[in-house]
Scaffold this active site. Sequence first.
Site, PDB file in Angstrom:
ATOM      1  N   HIS A  70       0.855  -1.193   0.000  1.00 19.65           N
ATOM      2  CA  HIS A  70       0.000   0.000   0.000  1.00 19.65           C
ATOM      3  C   HIS A  70       0.891   1.243   0.000  1.00 19.65           C
ATOM      4  O   HIS A  70       1.912   1.290   0.675  1.00 19.65           O
ATOM      5  CB  HIS A  70      -0.926  -0.002   1.218  1.00 19.65           C
ATOM      6  CG  HIS A  70      -1.972   1.061   1.121  1.00 19.65           C
ATOM      7  ND1 HIS A  70      -1.705   2.380   1.384  1.00 19.65           N
ATOM      8  CD2 HIS A  70      -3.278   1.000   0.740  1.00 19.65           C
ATOM      9  CE1 HIS A  70      -2.806   3.083   1.182  1.00 19.65           C
ATOM     10  NE2 HIS A  70      -3.776   2.270   0.795  1.00 19.65           N
ATOM     11  N   GLU A 127      -3.949   1.743  -7.633  1.00 19.42           N
ATOM     12  CA  GLU A 127      -4.424   2.821  -6.778  1.00 19.42           C
ATOM     13  C   GLU A 127      -3.506   4.023  -6.956  1.00 19.42           C
ATOM     14  O   GLU A 127      -2.456   4.116  -6.303  1.00 19.42           O
ATOM     15  CB  GLU A 127      -4.398   2.314  -5.325  1.00 19.42           C
ATOM     16  CG  GLU A 127      -5.161   3.178  -4.390  1.00 19.42           C
ATOM     17  CD  GLU A 127      -5.392   2.502  -3.045  1.00 19.42           C
ATOM     18  OE1 GLU A 127      -6.545   2.310  -2.695  1.00 19.42           O
ATOM     19  OE2 GLU A 127      -4.419   2.176  -2.360  1.00 19.42           O
TER      20      GLU A 127
END
Length: 260
Positions: free
Chosen positions: A103, A174
């Site tokens: 992430h 993302e």
Amino acid sequence: MNYIMKKIIVANWKMSPPTVKEAEGLFDGIQTSMPKLKDTEVVICPSFVHLDSLSKMLHASCFKFQVKLGAQDFFWEKKGFYTGEISIPMLKNFGVKYVIVGHSERREYLKANNEIINKKIKSALKSGLKVIFCVGEKERDEGGDYLKFIKQEILEGLSKLNRKDLDNLIIAYEPIWAISSNKNSLADDPQSFFQTSIYIRRVLFFKFGLKVSRQMPILYGGSVDAGNACSFIEEGNAQGLLVGRASLKPKTFTDLLKAI
Ligand code: PGA
């Protein structure tokens, strides 16, 4: 053409909510108002310290077939002297089935580089967990250099893995600028997500061949809410979504699930 029928909707709770009681309340609220979903798996990734109680709640509920637990990160070694780390066997104790790796927030403040991410991906896949591998650029440039950045994240993150290792891999695209915690963030456009996902499939094709490139689930993440979720799935052909802020209230999250 959509090769993957099952949609995966991942709720990334990050460092919220602050207490176990609130985490239980959020989980309960989601379960209570969750619509009946066809061909969709919902993955809830709470903080490590809430996994114990949520896994008990899940085990006792009828949602265990539709909702799975995930972890937001982990350490690649199974045991040893690693202060502050959480191993995969520890996570498996709580019935964790998915892990998020790479992430952008952890890449940023913990300096998790592609080499570390590769170690984590290899160990999680070897342990039979499903891996949600996050990639995405900090900025977009007209010349398309951001695509080279994504390519490097993918190739280095998946280094020394073979096509047969990748059945449990999911890529979450993302873009960092789209994540709601960033100032002036704005979701990507579903068409632009679609184009980037084609590029990602090209990278996978040249490295791992046609089957991997076609079958890899690619999720979209970054300021997803009930208003745009459906267009990322339909127009963007996303195989699922990675949801941060909108997963922190039962209503916003279940509205999003209803929308898709
Ligand atoms: P967001 O977060 O939905 O709040 O933009 C997504 C994420 O960081 O995974």
